[in-house]
Design a protein around this motif. Structure first.
Motif, mmCIF file in Angstrom:
data_model
loop_
_atom_site.group_PDB
_atom_site.id
_atom_site.type_symbol
_atom_site.label_atom_id
_atom_site.label_comp_id
_atom_site.label_asym_id
_atom_site.label_seq_id
_atom_site.Cartn_x
_atom_site.Cartn_y
_atom_site.Cartn_z
ATOM 1 N N ALA A 100 10.187 61.497 25.824
ATOM 2 C CA ALA A 100 8.808 61.687 25.376
ATOM 3 C C ALA A 100 8.242 63.028 25.837
ATOM 4 N N LEU A 103 9.209 65.540 23.231
ATOM 5 C CA LEU A 103 8.504 65.410 21.954
ATOM 6 C C LEU A 103 7.085 65.942 22.046
ATOM 7 N N TRP A 311 11.131 64.108 14.297
ATOM 8 C CA TRP A 311 10.149 63.409 15.143
ATOM 9 C C TRP A 311 10.405 61.911 15.078
ATOM 10 N N ALA A 314 13.256 60.988 17.185
ATOM 11 C CA ALA A 314 12.894 61.092 18.603
ATOM 12 C C ALA A 314 12.024 59.927 19.047
ATOM 13 N N SER A 321 8.167 57.719 23.976
ATOM 14 C CA SER A 321 8.375 58.564 22.796
ATOM 15 C C SER A 321 7.709 57.952 21.576
ATOM 16 N N TYR A 325 4.844 59.726 19.366
ATOM 17 C CA TYR A 325 5.015 59.895 17.923
ATOM 18 C C TYR A 325 3.837 59.287 17.161
#
Length: 339
Positions: A100, A103, A311, A314, A321, A325
């Protein structure tokens, strides 16, 4: 952290013992992920001065260059352990601990300007996410900074996504490399110290490296004469975080001063580097050997669409994460930045 306790003189008034309140000062050591002499580190030293001024000297920050106490990838543990008091660093360095961090640190293609990222952090849930992720490790997130949207180095003309097909390029491991691979490029992982030589010798034809003015100052455009500016891909989140126990010990007015200092400093940084970028672009455009390319919005949107698939991948990497997102894409949709 070195606490400096100052006791006022004890006096006797009308037979009663009175003691002035104890005033507590904070002497802190923060380690940066930038080396001494780097443009970002020089600007970060101004932040340390501003903190002292805002707090009337109650908080003194000694800002240390990268690797002074620990390696750049070890500062999170060092802050938690109290070896240093805080860090000024790229959040993606800790993606190995939790994907995370990678990201939220650089959702490639998401941002077209620093202000978009700053608004997400302050008003879109980003700041809360950072503390939700950091505080279990013993850190508290004060605020976000960034050098800005990075330019893109290229030896060949790039007018849009189709020109990335088969492009030999340098990209760091993780999200940046994944997105460029999905766009058809052939990314390789090279340290920043090898970018100029690799471009010069034809090992690579393009590179994700830094902002335009830094690239120009280092002579990158002498060998990569087709830069893309403004960049279309990478804008790193640089966090300013502190030991959580130290943060919790501070009075509210000190905490507020530190948060305000990071907000104001971040604006100063992007404005300063943007001005330098504009001057460097003007100089580059006056050179007949250099062609600056500015991608149209539809090509930037195409690249962002490719990035979105990465994304999504991920998001499955960890529970945090997924939260990043969902919060990120919700913000982008609300702001009309997904299309």
């Amino acid at each position: 952290m070195r606490l400096i306790a100052t006791l006022a003189t004890t006096t006797v008034l009308a037979g009663a013992l009175t003691t002035a309140a104890v005033a507590q000062d904070y002497s802190l050591r923060f380690q940066s992920s930038d080396p001494a002499g780097n443009a970002n580190f020089i600007l970060q030293q101004e932040w340390a001065k501003d903190v002292a001024e805002r707090t009337d000297g109650a908080v003194e920050v000694e800002l240390l260059p990268v690797e002074t106490i620990v390696a750049h990838s070890e500062t999170q543990d060092a802050v938690a352990a109290g070896i240093i008091d805080g860090h000024f660093t790229d959040t993606s360095y800790f993606a190995g601990r939790d994907p995370a961090f990678g990201l939220i640190a650089n959702p490639v293609g998401a941002w077209s300007s620093p202000q978009q990222m700053f608004d997400f952090m302050e008003n879109g849930g980003g700041k809360e996410l950072m503390n939700e992720m950091l505080e279990p490790y013993g850190l508290h997130f004060i605020g976000a900074t960034t050098p800005g949207l990075e330019s893109f180095l290229s030896k060949v003309p790039l007018e849009g996504v189709e020109d990335l097909e088969g492009l030999k390029m340098r990209a760091p491991e993780g999200m940046v490399q994944n997105v460029f691979a999905a766009a058809g490029a052939t990314p390789v992982n090279l340290p920043g110290s090898e970018v100029f030589t690799s471009l010069d010798k034809g090992v690579i034809d393009a590179a994700d490296y830094s902002v335009f003015s830094t690239n120009h100052q280092q002579g990158m455009h002498d060998v990569a004469t087709h830069p893309v500016y403004p960049g279309f891909h990478s804008m790193p989140l640089v966090e300013v975080s502190i030991n959580k126990d130290t943060w919790d010990s501070m009075p509210a007015e000190i905490q507020e001063a530190l948060e305000a200092s990071v907000l104001d400093w971040a604006q100063m940084q992007v404005e300063t580097l943007s001005e330098r970028d504009e001057a460097a672009v003007e100089e580059a455009e006056a050179n007949p050997e250099i062609t600056v390319h500015n991608w149209p919005e539809e090509e930037r949107a195409r690249f962002r669409s490719i990035a979105q698939t990465e994304w999504e991948k991920a998001a499955d990497a960890s529970e945090n994460s997924k939260k990043v997102y969902e919060t990120l894409t919700s913000y982008l949709r609300d702001e009309g930045l997904m299309d």
